[in-house]
Motif scaffolding. Sequence first.
Motif, mmCIF file in Angstrom:
data_model
loop_
_atom_site.group_PDB
_atom_site.id
_atom_site.type_symbol
_atom_site.label_atom_id
_atom_site.label_comp_id
_atom_site.label_asym_id
_atom_site.label_seq_id
_atom_site.Cartn_x
_atom_site.Cartn_y
_atom_site.Cartn_z
ATOM 1 N N PRO A 143 0.854 -1.366 -0.021
ATOM 2 C CA PRO A 143 -0.120 -0.129 0.153
ATOM 3 C C PRO A 143 0.943 1.457 0.008
ATOM 4 O O PRO A 143 2.067 1.335 0.420
ATOM 5 N N ARG A 144 0.338 2.345 -0.545
ATOM 6 C CA ARG A 144 1.321 3.584 -0.948
ATOM 7 C C ARG A 144 0.310 4.735 -0.195
ATOM 8 O O ARG A 144 -1.032 4.818 -0.328
ATOM 9 N N ALA A 145 0.917 5.654 0.030
ATOM 10 C CA ALA A 145 0.090 7.049 0.762
ATOM 11 C C ALA A 145 0.746 8.244 -0.158
ATOM 12 O O ALA A 145 1.800 8.344 -0.452
ATOM 13 N N ASP A 146 -0.217 9.050 -0.468
ATOM 14 C CA ASP A 146 0.191 10.255 -1.308
ATOM 15 C C ASP A 146 1.018 11.410 -0.399
ATOM 16 O O ASP A 146 0.723 11.516 0.779
ATOM 17 N N ILE A 147 1.802 11.930 -1.025
ATOM 18 C CA ILE A 147 2.433 13.235 -0.297
ATOM 19 C C ILE A 147 1.854 14.424 -0.755
ATOM 20 O O ILE A 147 1.478 14.538 -1.654
ATOM 21 N N ASP A 148 1.689 14.969 0.423
ATOM 22 C CA ASP A 148 1.157 16.615 0.423
ATOM 23 C C ASP A 148 1.817 17.465 -0.947
ATOM 24 O O ASP A 148 3.068 17.242 -1.272
ATOM 25 N N ARG A 149 0.984 18.443 -1.846
ATOM 26 C CA ARG A 149 1.840 18.916 -2.881
ATOM 27 C C ARG A 149 2.813 19.649 -2.613
ATOM 28 O O ARG A 149 3.742 19.824 -3.218
ATOM 29 N N GLY A 150 2.783 20.319 -1.577
ATOM 30 C CA GLY A 150 3.736 21.438 -0.889
ATOM 31 C C GLY A 150 5.103 20.573 -0.744
ATOM 32 O O GLY A 150 6.168 20.934 -1.094
ATOM 33 N N ALA A 151 4.863 19.298 -0.117
ATOM 34 C CA ALA A 151 6.167 18.464 0.113
ATOM 35 C C ALA A 151 6.734 17.984 -0.986
ATOM 36 O O ALA A 151 7.666 17.875 -1.219
ATOM 37 N N ALA A 152 5.733 17.622 -1.693
ATOM 38 C CA ALA A 152 6.521 17.118 -3.028
ATOM 39 C C ALA A 152 6.898 17.922 -3.964
ATOM 40 O O ALA A 152 8.136 17.833 -4.569
ATOM 41 N N ARG A 153 6.449 19.429 -3.846
ATOM 42 C CA ARG A 153 7.336 20.446 -4.631
ATOM 43 C C ARG A 153 8.681 20.596 -4.116
ATOM 44 O O ARG A 153 9.547 20.794 -4.776
ATOM 45 N N ARG A 154 8.749 20.765 -2.762
ATOM 46 C CA ARG A 154 10.085 20.707 -2.025
ATOM 47 C C ARG A 154 10.830 19.525 -2.232
ATOM 48 O O ARG A 154 12.035 19.886 -2.561
ATOM 49 N N ILE A 155 10.118 18.460 -2.503
ATOM 50 C CA ILE A 155 11.068 17.230 -2.554
ATOM 51 C C ILE A 155 11.802 17.537 -4.145
ATOM 52 O O ILE A 155 12.843 16.935 -4.326
ATOM 53 N N VAL A 156 10.878 17.759 -5.046
ATOM 54 C CA VAL A 156 11.222 17.900 -6.585
ATOM 55 C C VAL A 156 12.406 19.052 -6.684
ATOM 56 O O VAL A 156 13.366 18.635 -7.314
ATOM 57 N N ASP A 157 12.085 20.047 -5.886
ATOM 58 C CA ASP A 157 13.212 21.052 -5.937
ATOM 59 C C ASP A 157 14.582 20.560 -5.266
ATOM 60 O O ASP A 157 15.639 20.988 -5.871
ATOM 61 N N ILE A 158 14.381 19.989 -4.222
ATOM 62 C CA ILE A 158 15.766 19.257 -3.662
ATOM 63 C C ILE A 158 16.434 18.340 -4.590
ATOM 64 O O ILE A 158 17.630 18.339 -4.774
ATOM 65 N N THR A 159 15.607 17.515 -5.064
ATOM 66 C CA THR A 159 16.185 16.530 -6.146
ATOM 67 C C THR A 159 16.746 17.426 -7.334
ATOM 68 O O THR A 159 17.801 17.045 -7.774
ATOM 69 N N GLY A 160 16.379 18.377 -7.775
ATOM 70 C CA GLY A 160 16.579 19.190 -8.788
ATOM 71 C C GLY A 160 17.953 19.761 -8.531
ATOM 72 O O GLY A 160 18.884 19.944 -9.277
ATOM 73 N N ARG A 161 17.993 20.420 -7.156
ATOM 74 C CA ARG A 161 19.229 20.961 -6.877
ATOM 75 C C ARG A 161 20.501 19.709 -6.776
ATOM 76 O O ARG A 161 21.644 20.003 -7.043
ATOM 77 N N GLY A 162 19.971 18.654 -6.448
ATOM 78 C CA GLY A 162 20.922 17.385 -6.284
ATOM 79 C C GLY A 162 21.235 17.409 -7.562
ATOM 80 O O GLY A 162 22.501 16.921 -7.776
ATOM 81 N N ASP A 163 20.566 17.109 -8.679
ATOM 82 C CA ASP A 163 20.959 16.762 -10.001
ATOM 83 C C ASP A 163 21.820 17.959 -10.521
ATOM 84 O O ASP A 163 22.840 17.455 -11.007
ATOM 85 N N ARG A 164 21.388 19.144 -10.289
ATOM 86 C CA ARG A 164 22.418 20.179 -10.736
ATOM 87 C C ARG A 164 23.976 19.953 -10.009
ATOM 88 O O ARG A 164 24.653 20.257 -10.743
ATOM 89 N N ALA A 165 23.697 19.825 -9.013
ATOM 90 C CA ALA A 165 25.074 19.683 -8.214
ATOM 91 C C ALA A 165 25.719 18.513 -8.455
ATOM 92 O O ALA A 165 27.078 18.591 -8.837
ATOM 93 N N VAL A 166 25.246 17.262 -8.876
ATOM 94 C CA VAL A 166 25.889 16.108 -9.317
ATOM 95 C C VAL A 166 26.672 16.416 -10.839
ATOM 96 O O VAL A 166 27.644 15.922 -11.133
ATOM 97 N N ILE A 167 25.724 17.274 -11.650
ATOM 98 C CA ILE A 167 26.214 17.373 -13.193
ATOM 99 C C ILE A 167 27.431 18.408 -12.839
ATOM 100 O O ILE A 167 28.266 18.156 -13.601
ATOM 101 N N ALA A 168 27.097 19.497 -11.969
ATOM 102 C CA ALA A 168 28.427 20.287 -11.900
ATOM 103 C C ALA A 168 29.623 19.656 -11.150
ATOM 104 O O ALA A 168 30.746 20.157 -11.645
ATOM 105 N N LEU A 169 29.315 18.905 -10.405
ATOM 106 C CA LEU A 169 30.525 18.248 -9.891
ATOM 107 C C LEU A 169 31.233 17.442 -10.898
ATOM 108 O O LEU A 169 32.453 17.282 -11.222
ATOM 109 N N GLY A 170 30.398 16.773 -11.641
ATOM 110 C CA GLY A 170 31.000 15.919 -13.100
ATOM 111 C C GLY A 170 31.775 16.966 -13.811
ATOM 112 O O GLY A 170 32.584 16.653 -14.609
ATOM 113 N N MET A 171 31.193 18.196 -14.031
ATOM 114 C CA MET A 171 31.804 19.118 -14.897
ATOM 115 C C MET A 171 33.094 19.675 -14.300
ATOM 116 O O MET A 171 34.158 19.495 -15.181
ATOM 117 N N CYS A 172 33.294 19.615 -13.060
ATOM 118 C CA CYS A 172 34.456 19.967 -12.318
ATOM 119 C C CYS A 172 35.390 18.841 -12.386
ATOM 120 O O CYS A 172 36.811 19.070 -12.725
#
Length: 183
Positions: A143-172
């Motif tokens: 069984p799964r439970a839905d995450i609140d929209r605000g929390a989901a948006r924050r999670i997506v923002d955090i993963t987006g920053r993480g993706d950018r950080a990983v790509i920037a690290l790869g560039m360096c």
Amino acid sequence: MSLLTLIPTRYRWLVGGGLALALLLGAISLGWVVQGWRLGQALAARDQSHAEVMARLHDAAAREIQRAQNKRLALEQQLQASSQTHYRRLGDAEQKAARLRDRLATAELRLSVLTADTDAAGADHHPQLPTTTRAGRLVDGAPRADIDRGAARRIVDITGRGDRAVIALGMCQAYVRAIGETP
């Protein structure tokens, strides 16, 4: 009649000595001039060989400078290509995160988490997670439970920053590797 008979007797030794002295000085002067010519020729030969050595050194330095410039140009092109690749990846990751945020905002997509199996663990239900799930929301029988929209948006923002950080690290890392390979 000889020239010697015209010179008085008492001065003949003096004239003979003067003549010998003049011949000696003439020979010394002639030797000096000849040595000057020889030294001039030796200096000219040395100057010529020095000019040839300097020309060879200049050519070698010019070739080395050209080689270094070609190497620098190749490195710049390699770094430019690597940078374009990484910026393309960064742009793709940002577009992916933006699409995910848009889908979350329009309620087309909902993030959910697996709920703990309370019957098997014997624990209480978590108060922040809904206890009911919608029909058809079982993945692998869990069984799964839905995450609140605000929390989901924050999670997506955090993963987006993480993706950018990983790509920037790869560039360096790619930059350091490229710079480290050049001697």
